[in-house]
Design a protein around this motif. Sequence first.
Motif, PDB file in Angstrom:
ATOM      1  N   TYR A 144       0.607  -1.188  -0.049  1.00  0.00           N
ATOM      2  CA  TYR A 144       0.027  -0.129  -0.055  1.00  0.00           C
ATOM      3  C   TYR A 144       0.959   1.430  -0.055  1.00  0.00           C
ATOM      4  N   ILE A 145       2.148   1.184  -0.651  1.00  0.00           N
ATOM      5  CA  ILE A 145       2.843   2.271  -0.884  1.00  0.00           C
ATOM      6  C   ILE A 145       2.203   3.431  -1.466  1.00  0.00           C
ATOM      7  N   PHE A 146       1.300   3.161  -2.546  1.00  0.00           N
ATOM      8  CA  PHE A 146       1.148   4.255  -3.371  1.00  0.00           C
ATOM      9  C   PHE A 146      -0.037   5.003  -2.580  1.00  0.00           C
ATOM     10  N   PHE A 147      -0.858   4.424  -2.135  1.00  0.00           N
ATOM     11  CA  PHE A 147      -1.910   5.117  -0.996  1.00  0.00           C
ATOM     12  C   PHE A 147      -1.287   5.770  -0.076  1.00  0.00           C
ATOM     13  N   PHE A 148      -0.191   5.259   0.614  1.00  0.00           N
ATOM     14  CA  PHE A 148       0.217   5.787   1.773  1.00  0.00           C
ATOM     15  C   PHE A 148       0.808   7.190   1.325  1.00  0.00           C
ATOM     16  N   GLN A 149       1.673   7.133   0.042  1.00  0.00           N
ATOM     17  CA  GLN A 149       2.032   8.472  -0.465  1.00  0.00           C
ATOM     18  C   GLN A 149       0.957   9.591  -0.812  1.00  0.00           C
ATOM     19  N   THR A 150       0.054   8.838  -1.469  1.00  0.00           N
ATOM     20  CA  THR A 150      -1.039   9.655  -1.762  1.00  0.00           C
ATOM     21  C   THR A 150      -1.860  10.605  -0.645  1.00  0.00           C
ATOM     22  N   SER A 151      -1.908   9.623   0.303  1.00  0.00           N
ATOM     23  CA  SER A 151      -2.381  10.364   1.765  1.00  0.00           C
ATOM     24  C   SER A 151      -1.429  11.543   2.135  1.00  0.00           C
ATOM     25  N   GLY A 152      -0.223  11.334   2.070  1.00  0.00           N
ATOM     26  CA  GLY A 152       0.552  12.508   2.422  1.00  0.00           C
ATOM     27  C   GLY A 152       0.551  13.549   1.551  1.00  0.00           C
ATOM     28  N   LEU A 153       0.343  13.446   0.315  1.00  0.00           N
ATOM     29  CA  LEU A 153       0.216  14.539  -0.840  1.00  0.00           C
ATOM     30  C   LEU A 153      -1.056  15.289  -0.242  1.00  0.00           C
ATOM     31  N   VAL A 154      -2.080  14.574   0.008  1.00  0.00           N
ATOM     32  CA  VAL A 154      -3.443  15.034   0.222  1.00  0.00           C
ATOM     33  C   VAL A 154      -3.342  15.822   1.343  1.00  0.00           C
ATOM     34  N   LEU A 155      -2.545  15.555   2.332  1.00  0.00           N
ATOM     35  CA  LEU A 155      -2.511  16.479   3.754  1.00  0.00           C
ATOM     36  C   LEU A 155      -1.584  17.453   3.465  1.00  0.00           C
ATOM     37  N   LEU A 156      -0.622  17.361   2.674  1.00  0.00           N
ATOM     38  CA  LEU A 156       0.282  18.429   2.188  1.00  0.00           C
ATOM     39  C   LEU A 156      -0.688  19.733   1.442  1.00  0.00           C
ATOM     40  N   ILE A 160      -1.559  23.465   2.689  1.00  0.00           N
ATOM     41  CA  ILE A 160      -1.157  24.593   2.051  1.00  0.00           C
ATOM     42  C   ILE A 160      -2.445  25.572   1.742  1.00  0.00           C
ATOM     43  N   GLY A 161      -3.578  24.716   1.599  1.00  0.00           N
ATOM     44  CA  GLY A 161      -4.771  25.448   1.355  1.00  0.00           C
ATOM     45  C   GLY A 161      -5.221  26.158   2.610  1.00  0.00           C
ATOM     46  N   ALA A 162      -5.150  25.411   3.748  1.00  0.00           N
ATOM     47  CA  ALA A 162      -5.368  26.398   4.985  1.00  0.00           C
ATOM     48  C   ALA A 162      -4.635  27.588   5.157  1.00  0.00           C
ATOM     49  N   ILE A 163      -3.216  27.582   4.907  1.00  0.00           N
ATOM     50  CA  ILE A 163      -2.363  28.824   5.040  1.00  0.00           C
ATOM     51  C   ILE A 163      -2.881  29.576   3.873  1.00  0.00           C
ATOM     52  N   VAL A 164      -2.920  29.397   2.954  1.00  0.00           N
ATOM     53  CA  VAL A 164      -3.660  30.321   2.000  1.00  0.00           C
ATOM     54  C   VAL A 164      -4.970  30.978   2.202  1.00  0.00           C
ATOM     55  N   LEU A 165      -5.915  30.055   2.715  1.00  0.00           N
ATOM     56  CA  LEU A 165      -7.283  30.714   3.076  1.00  0.00           C
ATOM     57  C   LEU A 165      -7.103  31.602   4.274  1.00  0.00           C
ATOM     58  N   THR A 166      -6.381  31.407   5.367  1.00  0.00           N
ATOM     59  CA  THR A 166      -6.287  32.042   6.188  1.00  0.00           C
ATOM     60  C   THR A 166      -5.254  33.367   6.470  1.00  0.00           C
ATOM     61  N   LEU A 167      -4.380  33.400   5.182  1.00  0.00           N
ATOM     62  CA  LEU A 167      -3.547  34.540   5.226  1.00  0.00           C
ATOM     63  C   LEU A 167      -4.204  35.954   5.121  1.00  0.00           C
ATOM     64  N   ARG A 168      -3.610  36.810   5.752  1.00  0.00           N
ATOM     65  CA  ARG A 168      -4.535  38.041   5.792  1.00  0.00           C
ATOM     66  C   ARG A 168      -3.071  39.146   5.602  1.00  0.00           C
ATOM     67  N   HIS A 169      -3.146  40.069   4.532  1.00  0.00           N
ATOM     68  CA  HIS A 169      -2.319  41.051   4.243  1.00  0.00           C
ATOM     69  C   HIS A 169      -2.793  42.384   4.972  1.00  0.00           C
TER      70      HIS A 169
END
Length: 203
Positions: A144-156, A160-169
């Motif tokens: 299950y190495i492919f699914f394990f790496q895919t889940s890591g990419l999804v979390l990454l 990144i999406g959470a950081i972009v959505l909460t970033l305020r200038h």
Amino acid sequence: MLATLAFWAFSGVAIFSALMVVIARNPVRSVLFLILAFFSAAGLFVLLGAEFLAMLLIVVYVGAVAVLFLFVVMMLDVDFTELKQGFLSYLPLGAIVALVLAGELILITMNWQASPQAQSLRAAATPEGVSNIEALGQILYSDYIFFFQTSGLVLLVAMIGAIVLTLRHKAGVKRQSVTAQVGRRREEAIEMLDIKPGQGIGE
């Protein structure tokens, strides 16, 4: 006897901590009780022989998720009084749903019976001579190495999406521009002045 006492101790602490997560008025205390509940659940996993799951609870949930919750609660200015007022308005309906679910669980527990063939069908969870963590690692990083790496990419991507959505200038705050720094030329960074003897720069 020692395992039984440990089970009741961990179970009691886990139930008490779970209740305090909901009952505690201070959100920081709620997160701390949540961490205690995770530790108690990890102790129960150790008693069951699932030390890998216990390690995941401590490393992932306590070390990352619960600490992140604690930082978010302490840093964000959330009106928890208004949130608790909304919670109290739905309390009667929630109590009815909780009672129905508790009744269903009690009925299922009372009518549950083990199959006569269950004892003979029991098999070892891990191969002979291999520890629980080693067997799980062999399956996880081979089949299950492919699914394990895919889940890591999804979390990454989610992080990144959470950081972009909460970033305020904010206005008036100097920020780093990597593009401007990399594309900066020598003429823009250095100014050559011809200073005559006896004169200063400000003259």
